[in-house]
Enzyme design. Structure first.
Site, PDB file in Angstrom:
ATOM      1  N   CYS A 176       0.914  -1.265   0.027  1.00 30.76           N
ATOM      2  CA  CYS A 176      -0.107  -0.098  -0.092  1.00 30.76           C
ATOM      3  C   CYS A 176       0.802   1.155  -0.166  1.00 30.76           C
ATOM      4  O   CYS A 176       0.588   2.249  -0.593  1.00 30.76           O
ATOM      5  CB  CYS A 176      -0.805   0.038   1.332  1.00 30.76           C
ATOM      6  SG  CYS A 176      -1.767  -1.409   1.592  1.00 30.76           S
ATOM      7  N   ARG A 188       6.530 -11.339   5.335  1.00 32.62           N
ATOM      8  CA  ARG A 188       5.926 -11.686   6.647  1.00 32.62           C
ATOM      9  C   ARG A 188       6.460 -12.338   7.708  1.00 32.62           C
ATOM     10  O   ARG A 188       6.543 -13.762   7.135  1.00 32.62           O
ATOM     11  CB  ARG A 188       4.456 -11.236   6.690  1.00 32.62           C
ATOM     12  CG  ARG A 188       3.725 -10.326   5.907  1.00 32.62           C
ATOM     13  CD  ARG A 188       2.284 -10.232   5.698  1.00 32.62           C
ATOM     14  NE  ARG A 188       1.717  -9.466   4.969  1.00 32.62           N
ATOM     15  CZ  ARG A 188       0.478  -9.257   4.576  1.00 32.62           C
ATOM     16  NH1 ARG A 188      -0.446 -10.150   5.198  1.00 32.62           N
ATOM     17  NH2 ARG A 188       0.095  -8.240   3.992  1.00 32.62           N
ATOM     18  N   GLN A 208       1.185 -10.809  -3.464  1.00 35.65           N
ATOM     19  CA  GLN A 208      -0.364 -10.340  -3.422  1.00 35.65           C
ATOM     20  C   GLN A 208      -0.821  -9.862  -4.942  1.00 35.65           C
ATOM     21  O   GLN A 208      -0.009  -9.147  -5.598  1.00 35.65           O
ATOM     22  CB  GLN A 208      -0.551  -9.465  -2.532  1.00 35.65           C
ATOM     23  CG  GLN A 208      -0.239 -10.168  -1.017  1.00 35.65           C
ATOM     24  CD  GLN A 208      -0.559  -8.836  -0.163  1.00 35.65           C
ATOM     25  OE1 GLN A 208       0.098  -7.791  -0.180  1.00 35.65           O
ATOM     26  NE2 GLN A 208      -1.284  -9.195   0.866  1.00 35.65           N
ATOM     27  N   ASP A 217      -2.548  -7.262  -5.496  1.00 36.36           N
ATOM     28  CA  ASP A 217      -2.861  -6.288  -4.657  1.00 36.36           C
ATOM     29  C   ASP A 217      -3.236  -4.895  -5.682  1.00 36.36           C
ATOM     30  O   ASP A 217      -2.795  -4.806  -6.861  1.00 36.36           O
ATOM     31  CB  ASP A 217      -1.545  -5.518  -4.022  1.00 36.36           C
ATOM     32  CG  ASP A 217      -1.947  -5.334  -2.788  1.00 36.36           C
ATOM     33  OD1 ASP A 217      -3.242  -5.053  -2.362  1.00 36.36           O
ATOM     34  OD2 ASP A 217      -1.085  -4.858  -1.619  1.00 36.36           O
ATOM     35  N   HIS A 249      -5.142  -0.632  -5.682  1.00 37.15           N
ATOM     36  CA  HIS A 249      -5.613   0.430  -5.070  1.00 37.15           C
ATOM     37  C   HIS A 249      -6.374   1.347  -5.807  1.00 37.15           C
ATOM     38  O   HIS A 249      -5.736   1.532  -6.955  1.00 37.15           O
ATOM     39  CB  HIS A 249      -4.538   1.095  -4.289  1.00 37.15           C
ATOM     40  CG  HIS A 249      -3.929   0.227  -3.186  1.00 37.15           C
ATOM     41  ND1 HIS A 249      -2.911  -0.571  -3.320  1.00 37.15           N
ATOM     42  CD2 HIS A 249      -4.257  -0.060  -1.839  1.00 37.15           C
ATOM     43  CE1 HIS A 249      -2.243  -1.305  -2.298  1.00 37.15           C
ATOM     44  NE2 HIS A 249      -3.234  -0.841  -1.303  1.00 37.15           N
ATOM     45  N   LYS A 306     -15.363  -3.157   5.125  1.00 34.53           N
ATOM     46  CA  LYS A 306     -14.962  -3.834   4.164  1.00 34.53           C
ATOM     47  C   LYS A 306     -15.802  -5.176   3.789  1.00 34.53           C
ATOM     48  O   LYS A 306     -16.843  -5.147   4.508  1.00 34.53           O
ATOM     49  CB  LYS A 306     -13.571  -4.439   4.539  1.00 34.53           C
ATOM     50  CG  LYS A 306     -13.621  -5.224   6.050  1.00 34.53           C
ATOM     51  CD  LYS A 306     -12.534  -6.043   6.275  1.00 34.53           C
ATOM     52  CE  LYS A 306     -12.529  -7.023   7.548  1.00 34.53           C
ATOM     53  NZ  LYS A 306     -11.373  -7.589   7.798  1.00 34.53           N
ATOM     54  N   HIS A 348      -8.826  -0.303  -0.929  1.00 30.48           N
ATOM     55  CA  HIS A 348      -7.642  -1.359  -1.075  1.00 30.48           C
ATOM     56  C   HIS A 348      -8.498  -2.865  -1.487  1.00 30.48           C
ATOM     57  O   HIS A 348      -9.730  -2.839  -1.374  1.00 30.48           O
ATOM     58  CB  HIS A 348      -6.937  -1.946   0.442  1.00 30.48           C
ATOM     59  CG  HIS A 348      -6.390  -1.000   1.086  1.00 30.48           C
ATOM     60  ND1 HIS A 348      -5.091  -0.780   1.212  1.00 30.48           N
ATOM     61  CD2 HIS A 348      -6.850  -0.025   2.009  1.00 30.48           C
ATOM     62  CE1 HIS A 348      -4.723   0.184   1.884  1.00 30.48           C
ATOM     63  NE2 HIS A 348      -5.901   0.537   2.510  1.00 30.48           N
TER      64      HIS A 348
END
Length: 674
Positions: A370, A399, A417, A419, A421, A501, A547
């Protein structure tokens, strides 16, 4: 963006507390574990099952999972021998959430098991024993148990069940509960009792022989349990309170159902799940590995697995470009200061690796993408006319995970990911969310996932952002779901502190639910990074940030696909789409020419020879190759191929160009075969 763990996953129930013991002393405990399998249909041999089917998910009609299994079975269940789960009738297994009776049975089974253990092993100390998704477990402080011990315990449980002993509730004072516990010298019970805040303390007795400090619920008597529907499954070590500095306990797992048929279905499910285990199939099909020499939780994609990933990524990128996203590639590390601004070092540090010193400046491996996307946004001034701005990245993140929690592709330390945005205006939230839902359906639909469980999580007690923006964003998410026609459940107060979410779980060929997709509105990071745009009045305003992840992580999603398809990938995904098989080496030159021609046209083909034809065919079946092209003298002379499909059997003889045309069409239609 992180996809939650799949099924079955264990978490504590908040309404369950129990402490077990023989006849005159109580106990309770905080809670059990749950969450994973929702209502699931498992195959049973036709002779033992009564067919039934419940609604598979809020978004589907009642036949959903049956259709999903049938659709997936063509490639997901069959191994070429007609024994795929789609060919069996289904028995619908209830869950703790759908059947109060089942929950009571499992809760009581935990008590009965503890009673049996303490009768057989009088020196054992009891701790906690909750119901879980597929049964129950109980932790004991005692000597290690063997499989032979489990059989003895089950036999004693059967005896207790046959006696049809009543379960009787009693209320006592805290002082009385403590006195009874101390009389029995149960240190774990005392510790648990200290954590119980409510009074009075409730006890459940099993006849006159044994009791449990517990809030319930339970069946009326042990005779309400079908002993043929109960099985003790395994023993494992578990630290008290989950803390490795505490005493190691003996955890006995059991499963319990309403009927013997349900137990048989569950056992069949376990066998099928074992057959589909992605770790075994990953090794057998040479798809991936975890190399301990490199470190746990780090995935090595082998050539066959890597080509599947390549196909997934290409499809993902193409669809995103078509839907107005710009693609990004960003670094794997950044200055530690970036993660201070984002708040990750303050709130997420335990999941991050140690910082590294680079020329006297601290850098950090990224746990999320992000902040990078925000920096790309901030590179220039934006006008309200620029919105919406959509950026997407297949970004690898790192992680920290304890070695004991690592699990194949499902729990790793480095993963990629999908991902994205979206930066938009307040009045664009609904349309953008609806666009994400459409995109989610399109991408997941390619793999046969069409039935979902959807949750909308709303504002928690602690949050950032104004009441007005929370209300607008939550309403936009609801409206988008309703426009889509998808039913959903509301998790009141379950949202992130930074925004509401939507979470979506997919259902695989075994009926298991896997958390993959998530859409989250964020009021926090735009504030932290002070991102702005210029509105129509030339004023600086804060944009909305959304997100979004659809697959979750490529590693985990690949693991789900392996188990969903049982390693038998549909033609468009298969690492090798066609294997050319010469009857003798006399046809080898022609076979190599055909393979080269197919490869030049984008078909993943290879030639295998050196064995008798039946062995070559068996080998291709074992490796789950969708298509085989057999070549003998006649085929060489006529410049043709005799095609055999793993799913459809013999297809016939055809020219190479016709074979290529049919493969192309099947790939375009995402078909499992020609």
């Amino acid at each position: 963006m992180a996809a939650a763990v799949s099924a079955p996953l264990l978490r504590f129930h908040h309404h369950h507390r129990c402490l077990l013991r023989h006849s005159s002393s109580p106990r309770r405990y905080p809670a059990g574990f749950s969450r994973g399998l929702s209502s699931v249909s498992f195959g049973l041999p036709r002779s033992t099952t009564t067919a039934a089917r419940s609604t598979a998910s809020p978004s589907a009609p009642s036949a959903a999972a049956a259709e999903a299994t049938d659709a997936a079975s063509a490639q997901a269940g069959s191994d070429g021998k007609g024994d795929g789960i789609g060919e069996e009738e289904r028995v619908v297994l209830p869950t703790n959430e759908s059947s109060d009776r089942l929950l009571r049975i499992r809760h009581t089974c935990a008590h009965v098991m503890a009673m049996a253990v303490q009768k057989l092993f009088p020196n054992s100390k009891v701790t906690i024993g909750p119901w879980i998704d597929n049964g129950f477990y109980y932790d004991f402080d005692m000597e290690p148990l063997t499989d032979k011990d489990l059989k003895r315990i089950k036999k004693e449980m059967d005896r207790i069940i046959r006696k049809n002993l009543p379960l009787v509730r009693e209320e006592v004072s805290r002082e009385e509960a403590q006195k009874r516990i101390e009389a029995l010298n149960e240190p774990y019970k005392l510790e648990i009792l200290e954590g119980i805040k409510e009074d009075p303390i409730t006890i459940y007795h099993i006849g006159e022989e044994w009791w449990d400090l517990c809030a319930g619920p339970h069946v009326e008597s042990t005779g309400k349990i079908d002993r043929r529907a109960v099985e003790l499954e395994s023993v494992a070590g578990a630290y008290w309170r989950g803390d490795e500095s505490n005493q190691m306990l003996q955890r006995i797992y059991g499963t319990a159902w309403e009927t013997e048929d349900q137990l048989k279905a569950y056992i069949h499910f376990k066998e099928e799940a074992k057959r589909r285990d992605h770790r075994r199939l990953g090794l057998d099909l040479d798809l991936f590995s975890i190399q301990e020499d490199a470190g746990g939780g780090l995935v090595f994609w082998h050539p066959k697995g890597a080509i599947i990933r390549h196909v997934l990524e290409d499809s993902w990128k193409q669809i995103h470009l078509q839907r107005g996203y710009d693609l990004l590639y960003t670094p794997h590390v950044a200055k530690a200061e970036l993660w201070k601004v984002s708040g990750h070092i303050d709130f997420y540090k335990e999941n991050m690796y140690n910082q590294m010193d680079v020329e006297d400046e601290l850098y950090q491996l990224r746990p999320m993408n992000c902040p990078y996307h925000i920096l790309v946004y901030k590179r220039k001034l934006h006008s309200y006319r620029d919105f919406p701005i959509r950026v997407a990245e297949l970004g690898t993140v790192y992680r920290y995970e304890l070695s004991g929690s690592l699990h194949g592709l499902f729990r790793v330390r480095g993963f990629t990911q999908d991902d994205a945005h979206i930066f938009c205006l307040e009045d664009q939230i609904k349309d953008e969310i609806r666009g994400v839902l459409d995109l989610t359906e399109q991408i997941l639909g390619q793999f046969g996932f069409r039935y979902y469980e959807i949750n909308l999580s709303t504002r928690p007690e602690k949050s950032v952002g104004s009441d007005d923006i929370w209300e607008k964003a939550t309403l936009a998410l609801k409206d988008a779901l309703e426009d889509k026609g998808w039913e959903y459940k509301v998790d009141e107060g379950g949202g992130a502190f930074y925004g509401p979410k939507i979470d979506l779980k997919i259902e695989d060929a075994l009926g298991r639910k896997w958390q993959c997709s998530t859409v989250q509105v964020d009021f926090n990071l735009p504030e932290r990074f002070d991102i702005t745009y210029v509105n129509s009045n030339s004023e600086k305003k804060r944009p909305i940030m959304i997100h979004r992840a659809i697959l979750g992580s490529l590693e985990r999603f690949f693991g789900v696909l392996i188990e969903h398809y049982a390693g038998d990938f549909p033609l468009w995904l298969a690492p090798i789409q066609a294997r050319i098989l010469p009857v003798t080496d006399n046809e080898l030159q022609y076979c190599n020419e055909v393979a080269s021609e197919l490869k030049s046209k984008g078909i993943r083909a290879e030639v295998c020879h050196g064995e008798r034809l039946p062995k070559l065919i068996r080998n291709a079946e074992t490796k789950k190759v969708p298509l085989m092209a057999v070549v003998g003298p006649k085929e060489v002379q006529a410049r043709t191929l005799t095609i055999r499909s793993r799913h459809s059997g013999e297809i016939g003889t055809m020219p190479v160009d016709e074979f290529f045309r049919r493969i192309q069409l099947a790939i375009a239609n995402k078909s499992s075969s020609l």
